[in-house]
Scaffold this motif. Structure first.
Motif, PDB file in Angstrom:
ATOM      1  N   GLY A   1      18.221   3.930  21.002  1.00 24.62           N
ATOM      2  CA  GLY A   1      16.942   3.678  21.668  1.00 24.62           C
ATOM      3  C   GLY A   1      15.880   4.668  21.203  1.00 24.62           C
ATOM      4  N   GLY A   2      16.322   5.725  20.514  1.00 27.98           N
ATOM      5  CA  GLY A   2      15.365   6.706  19.991  1.00 27.98           C
ATOM      6  C   GLY A   2      14.592   7.396  21.093  1.00 27.98           C
ATOM      7  N   LEU A   3      13.498   8.015  20.708  1.00 31.87           N
ATOM      8  CA  LEU A   3      12.689   8.734  21.697  1.00 31.87           C
ATOM      9  C   LEU A   3      11.974   7.751  22.623  1.00 31.87           C
ATOM     10  N   ILE A   4      11.532   6.638  22.051  1.00 34.26           N
ATOM     11  CA  ILE A   4      10.823   5.641  22.860  1.00 34.26           C
ATOM     12  C   ILE A   4      11.759   5.047  23.908  1.00 34.26           C
ATOM     13  N   GLY A   5      12.989   4.782  23.536  1.00 42.14           N
ATOM     14  CA  GLY A   5      13.934   4.182  24.477  1.00 42.14           C
ATOM     15  C   GLY A   5      14.649   5.196  25.363  1.00 42.14           C
ATOM     16  N   CYS A   6      15.079   6.293  24.749  1.00 38.81           N
ATOM     17  CA  CYS A   6      15.868   7.287  25.502  1.00 38.81           C
ATOM     18  C   CYS A   6      15.014   8.169  26.382  1.00 38.81           C
ATOM     19  N   GLY A   7      13.732   8.311  26.016  1.00 35.15           N
ATOM     20  CA  GLY A   7      12.919   9.347  26.631  1.00 35.15           C
ATOM     21  C   GLY A   7      12.945  10.573  25.741  1.00 35.15           C
ATOM     22  N   HIS A   8      11.917  11.413  25.899  1.00 33.67           N
ATOM     23  CA  HIS A   8      11.753  12.540  24.983  1.00 33.67           C
ATOM     24  C   HIS A   8      11.551  13.848  25.752  1.00 33.67           C
ATOM     25  N   PRO A   9      12.653  14.447  26.224  1.00 33.04           N
ATOM     26  CA  PRO A   9      12.554  15.791  26.778  1.00 33.04           C
ATOM     27  C   PRO A   9      12.517  16.736  25.579  1.00 33.04           C
ATOM     28  N   VAL A  10      11.358  17.184  25.178  1.00 33.75           N
ATOM     29  CA  VAL A  10      11.121  17.639  23.814  1.00 33.75           C
ATOM     30  C   VAL A  10      12.179  18.611  23.265  1.00 33.75           C
ATOM     31  N   GLY A  11      12.513  19.643  24.038  1.00 40.68           N
ATOM     32  CA  GLY A  11      13.471  20.618  23.520  1.00 40.68           C
ATOM     33  C   GLY A  11      14.882  20.084  23.416  1.00 40.68           C
ATOM     34  N   ALA A  12      15.151  18.941  24.020  1.00 37.97           N
ATOM     35  CA  ALA A  12      16.513  18.381  24.000  1.00 37.97           C
ATOM     36  C   ALA A  12      16.696  17.333  22.906  1.00 37.97           C
ATOM     37  N   SER A  13      15.595  16.782  22.396  1.00 37.74           N
ATOM     38  CA  SER A  13      15.719  15.588  21.560  1.00 37.74           C
ATOM     39  C   SER A  13      16.539  15.807  20.283  1.00 37.74           C
ATOM     40  N   GLY A  14      16.377  16.944  19.615  1.00 35.05           N
ATOM     41  CA  GLY A  14      17.147  17.194  18.387  1.00 35.05           C
ATOM     42  C   GLY A  14      18.641  17.226  18.674  1.00 35.05           C
ATOM     43  N   ALA A  15      19.022  17.931  19.728  1.00 32.33           N
ATOM     44  CA  ALA A  15      20.448  18.015  20.082  1.00 32.33           C
ATOM     45  C   ALA A  15      20.958  16.637  20.526  1.00 32.33           C
ATOM     46  N   ARG A  16      20.117  15.891  21.224  1.00 31.52           N
ATOM     47  CA  ARG A  16      20.502  14.533  21.640  1.00 31.52           C
ATOM     48  C   ARG A  16      20.770  13.666  20.413  1.00 31.52           C
ATOM     49  N   MET A  17      19.928  13.807  19.381  1.00 31.77           N
ATOM     50  CA  MET A  17      20.136  13.019  18.159  1.00 31.77           C
ATOM     51  C   MET A  17      21.456  13.404  17.486  1.00 31.77           C
ATOM     52  N   LEU A  18      21.712  14.705  17.388  1.00 31.67           N
ATOM     53  CA  LEU A  18      22.955  15.135  16.734  1.00 31.67           C
ATOM     54  C   LEU A  18      24.171  14.618  17.513  1.00 31.67           C
TER      55      LEU A  18
ATOM     56  N   ALA B   1      17.773   0.677  23.789  1.00 30.36           N
ATOM     57  CA  ALA B   1      18.007   1.537  24.956  1.00 30.36           C
ATOM     58  C   ALA B   1      18.732   0.801  26.077  1.00 30.36           C
ATOM     59  N   LYS B   2      18.608  -0.522  26.111  1.00 32.49           N
ATOM     60  CA  LYS B   2      19.300  -1.300  27.146  1.00 32.49           C
ATOM     61  C   LYS B   2      20.818  -1.148  27.037  1.00 32.49           C
ATOM     62  N   ARG B   3      21.306  -0.805  25.841  1.00 32.73           N
ATOM     63  CA  ARG B   3      22.750  -0.627  25.646  1.00 32.73           C
ATOM     64  C   ARG B   3      23.195   0.808  25.926  1.00 32.73           C
ATOM     65  N   ASN B   4      22.224   1.683  26.161  1.00 33.43           N
ATOM     66  CA  ASN B   4      22.547   3.107  26.309  1.00 33.43           C
ATOM     67  C   ASN B   4      22.450   3.512  27.781  1.00 33.43           C
ATOM     68  N   PRO B   5      23.587   3.796  28.398  1.00 34.83           N
ATOM     69  CA  PRO B   5      23.585   4.063  29.851  1.00 34.83           C
ATOM     70  C   PRO B   5      22.905   5.372  30.241  1.00 34.83           C
ATOM     71  N   LEU B   6      22.458   6.163  29.245  1.00 30.25           N
ATOM     72  CA  LEU B   6      21.790   7.422  29.578  1.00 30.25           C
ATOM     73  C   LEU B   6      20.319   7.413  29.166  1.00 30.25           C
ATOM     74  N   ALA B   7      19.829   6.227  28.790  1.00 31.57           N
ATOM     75  CA  ALA B   7      18.443   6.133  28.314  1.00 31.57           C
ATOM     76  C   ALA B   7      17.458   6.017  29.469  1.00 31.57           C
ATOM     77  N   GLN B   8      16.329   6.677  29.325  1.00 35.39           N
ATOM     78  CA  GLN B   8      15.298   6.673  30.364  1.00 35.39           C
ATOM     79  C   GLN B   8      14.798   5.262  30.684  1.00 35.39           C
TER      80      GLN B   8
END
Lengths: 416, 437
Positions: A357-374, A194-201
């Protein structure tokens, strides 16, 4: 049948707290949709003209806005984003934390069936509107609420704590310390990525192997059985938009190099956790329907695990990422720790899991996570993942689950 | 740069403590936490742990006092001095550090009120090249800004290694700045804050402090209104920063660094802000659990209830921001010609110009101003502010019509040639301040 292309998309910064910013769900949708359309090269005028011929539709994924923001009828809310959405078919899809995957599936199906040429998928959740215990109770509705949620403090950490217990029970030769150690390492990998992802929580947060292994301390309290805070993804606010299209639309625009959805898997396991575990008695896998969804996707894509370069998984808890390792086919069931210990799934490993970073790194706004993964799969295949790009990623896979691994969704994305 | 052992001198201060936490966590370094009173240092350890939310760093934190200084210095790869802003104190520390520091170690000061060059000169000649200004913001766990400054003695190779360490290991947003009073972030930030305080004095009949804060609130691209920020960091700190800049710099904004008389008086009376239980604002709590937010009335010298101002332009902006209609919000600001809207817009435009100016004088690149304001203050950074306003108006034109007196003092056209797209998203910084739902 049309192929299903990914035109582009965008996500909001998952570090943001929209309640603190004093912004509504409409503000969230406006930002995400405008950014997503811009990335996909679509204008509001394009939407209007596509809609005149009934060639465009919207698919909204959200789990439980009825609780978090007192609002239903969410498909209709795109008309509040811009008048270009007046008349555009749009509806909300729900399957707990896999809500936006159902939306993606519906959108992809309509494209494949050549009913629409462009499909806009919007996954979102605002969760910081309430304090964490209240939110934890809302999330209990992703399980069988009356039996597994009502009156229970933070039901989901407890369910995934039980998954950890069941994993140890199912594989008696698995050493507990080795297992817990693997979970701590999974946590650390996700934070590091997640440290490499500028949009991660969590991009500014500190985590270390020592901290993740020191469970049951003041800063890392136990939250569900043997799992601590460091084993959990954190709730957050966010939206992710992905725009899909048909081959006809690709030809019209003359686009080259767009990624396609090559396959999917969708399986629903028994809702109740205990039934889910009773059901795995004759399987080598602790989550057999999760494994089956992966197999279905491989089959539909005509690929197998050797062909996959990047994995994005649903690490709502470290115990779910652990189970996903064998479900993907990266190790034998019961031997998942090997992939962790050998560095196979690390960012610079041969089979990286969650470079985002996955859900642990990015954060998990539940309804958004699937679209975030895609969206992240698309970034990897098109070489636009920036700091967390895995070089040469050709075929990539995601696993998005709802509830206690009840709804299982898998998508494989790759270069055409 | 391999930093395994660090000494933080002055760990009983908030800044020293929080920075010790950063070295011990992200840096995974053994950190000697040095203070004059070891009992006080020991009491700080749990706070340091809490500042990075990680019990696991406990074993990295070693309490020490000045009697152990020499051996701790001799064992350290990096020496970080965070003592009080007093040259005599810092000189004494530098002399001792200079005697025992390893020739391969790096030394830095968290000072922002003294000349880094002057402190460097307190070191033996042969070590001066390894000394730098390392200025972080509070709290560093959430504000990653680190202003790195060199002196004429500095070894640029060592500087590059240190910068790399701060960036990749400690995850700081490193901005190189010149050894100039208060460096860049505070120069820009406290220019605005102090001018807001001056306006509060000028507009004391309109309400003063809460009046100015109400028209420069979170809807103008910041988390906290400027005078609330001053109250939060402490009026003594505010005074030290602007007095230093006023005494040691001279630019077109010179007079805006004069501390208003009412703040002088509050400081003299020990009313330093939130940390002393009252300053510009005072929160009164009652036994029945109720609380009242009061504000210092410049006219009467007494605290009174904060006035819930409703300015039509601000109210409309907040409603637009709540719905994510940023352009419409900025249109309200630009098109409204009430006294309040004009003051508000003039502050935002002056902030852009002064940031461009200060970046040239104190930084090495215009993006420096963006980085310091975004990551040190959480304010909409100047280039992003330019972009935000430019969605509804021609900003250079707006500056000329709204700020003719500034245009006479400084070559605005020349400054504006530095403008380029910001890497920061302005939308994040404009908050409605409204309760949702």
């Amino acid at each position: 049948m049309s192929k299903v292309y990914i035109l582009g998309g965008a996500q909001t910064d998952f570090e943001r707290n929209w309640t603190k910013e004093g912004k509504s769900m409409v503000a969230l949708l406006k930002e995400a949709v405008v950014d997503g359309l811009t990335d996909a090269g679509l204008t509001f005028d394009d939407i209007k003209s596509l809609n005149r011929e009934n060639r465009i539709a919207c698919f909204v994924g959200n789990f439980i806005a009825e609780k978090y923001v007192d609002q239903g009828h969410l498909g209709a809310f795109l008309t509040e984003v811009n008048p270009a959405f007046y008349g555009v078919p749009s509806a909300r899809y729900e399957a707990a934390c896999a809500s936006s995957s159902v939306a993606i599936d519906a959108a992809a199906t309509k494209i494949r069936a050549e009913e629409y040429d462009v499909a806009i998928v919007v996954g979102w959740e605002l969760m910081k509107t309430v304090e964490s215990r209240v939110g934890g109770d809302y999330l209990g509705r992703a399980a069988y609420y009356d039996k597994e949620g009502r009156g229970i403090d933070l039901p989901f950490p407890k369910l995934f704590g039980k998954l950890a217990d069941e994993t140890l029970k199912k594989y008696p030769e698995l050493d507990e310390k080795r297992y817990m150690d693997a979970l701590a390492k999974i946590c650390v990998l996700n934070y590091e990525n997640a440290k490499r992802n500028p949009l991660a929580q969590t991009r500014k947060w500190f985590m270390s192997y020592e901290q993740a292994s020191a469970r049951n301390t003041e800063t890392n309290p136990l939250v569900g059985g043997r799992l601590s805070v460091s084993d959990c993804s954190q709730v957050t606010d966010g939206a992710a938009v992905v725009v899909l299209c048909s081959d006809r639309y690709i030809d019209e625009r003359g686009y080259k190099g767009k990624a396609i959805i090559k396959g999917y898997g969708h399986r629903t396991a028994p809702l109740l956790f205990d039934k889910k575990m009773a059901d795995n008695e004759y399987s080598e896998y602790v989550l057999p329907w999760t494994r089956q969804a992966v197999l279905d996707a491989y089959k539909r894509a005509g690929l197998n695990v050797d062909d996959i370069d990047v994995f994005e998984t649903h690490d709502c808890f470290t115990s779910s990422e652990y189970a996903a390792i064998s479900a993907f086919g990266l190790t034998e069931p019961g031997k998942e720790y090997e992939a962790v210990e050998a560095g196979l799934i690390a960012f610079d490993g041969k089979k990286p899991i969650n470079p985002s970073g996955g859900l642990i790194g990015c954060g998990h706004p539940v309804g958004a996570s699937g679209a975030r993964m895609l969206l992240d799969l698309n970034k990897q295949v098109t070489g636009t993942a920036g700091g967390y790009q895995i070089k040469g990623a050709k075929n990539v896979i995601m696993l998005n689950i709802g509830g206690s691994a009840t709804t299982n969704y898998v998508f494989i994305v790759g270069a055409e | 740069m391999n930093i395994r052992t660090v000494i933080v001198i002055g760990v009983t201060g908030t800044m020293g403590a929080n920075i010790a936490g950063i070295f011990a966590s992200f840096g995974n370094a053994k950190v000697y936490c040095v203070g004059r009173d070891i009992e006080k240092v020991k009491k700080m350890i749990p706070r340091i742990v809490k500042s990075v939310k990680a019990d696991a760093i406990c074993h990295n934190l070693i309490p020490a006092d000045f009697s152990m200084l020499d051996s701790c210095v001799a064992d350290s790869d990096l020496i970080f001095e965070s003592s009080k802003e007093d040259l005599a104190v810092k000189a004494e520390i530098a002399t001792r550090v200079g005697r025992f520091m390893k020739p391969t170690a790096v030394s830095g000061t968290g000072s922002s009120g003294l000349s880094i060059t002057t402190i460097a000169e307190c070191y033996p000649e042969k070590l001066r090249h390894r000394f730098f200004g390392i200025h972080m913001f509070n709290p560093p766990y959430t504000l990653p800004l680190c202003e790195l400054s060199t002196t004429k003695y500095s070894d640029m190779g060592v500087k590059d290694e240190l910068k790399q360490y701060l960036k990749t290991v400690l995850h700081r947003t490193v901005v190189e700045v010149k050894d100039s009073p208060a460096f860049l972030g505070n120069r820009i930030g406290f220019q605005l804050i102090n001018e807001a305080a001056q306006y509060a004095e000028n507009y004391k009949d309109n309400g003063g402090i809460d009046y100015i804060d109400a028209l420069l609130g979170s809807f103008t691209g910041r988390t906290m209104a400027p005078l609330t920020t001053s109250d939060f960091v402490g009026l003594d700190v505010h005074k030290a920063i602007v007095d230093n800049i006023y005494a040691n710099t001279f630019d077109y904004n010179h007079e805006t660094f004069v501390l208003p008389e009412f703040i002088q008086k509050l400081v003299k009376d020990g009313k330093l802000g939130r940390k002393s239980g009252g300053g510009l604002y005072q929160r009164l709590s009652y036994e029945n659990g109720l609380a009242r937010q009061t504000v210092y009335d410049i006219n009467t010298g007494l605290y009174r209830d904060v006035i819930p101002y409703v300015f039509p332009f601000a109210d409309k902006m907040k409603r637009r921001i709540e719905e994510g209609d940023y352009q419409m919000a900025f249109e309200r600001l630009v098109d409204n010609h009430s006294q309040e809207a004009e003051i508000c817009l003039s502050f935002l435009l002056k902030y852009i110009i002064y940031s461009l100016y200060a970046a040239k004088e104190v930084g090495y690149d215009i993006t420096a101003a963006d980085d310091v304001m975004a990551t040190g203050f959480n304010w909409c950074p100047p280039l992003a502010m330019y972009q935000a306003l430019n969605t509804v108006a021609d900003v250079p034109e707006l500056i000329k019509t709204r700020l003719p007196e500034i245009c006479q003092k400084v070559d605005v056209d020349h400054l504006l040639t530095d403008v380029k797209p910001s890497k920061y998203d302005y939308r994040i910084y404009f908050k409605s301040g409204r309760k949702i739902g």
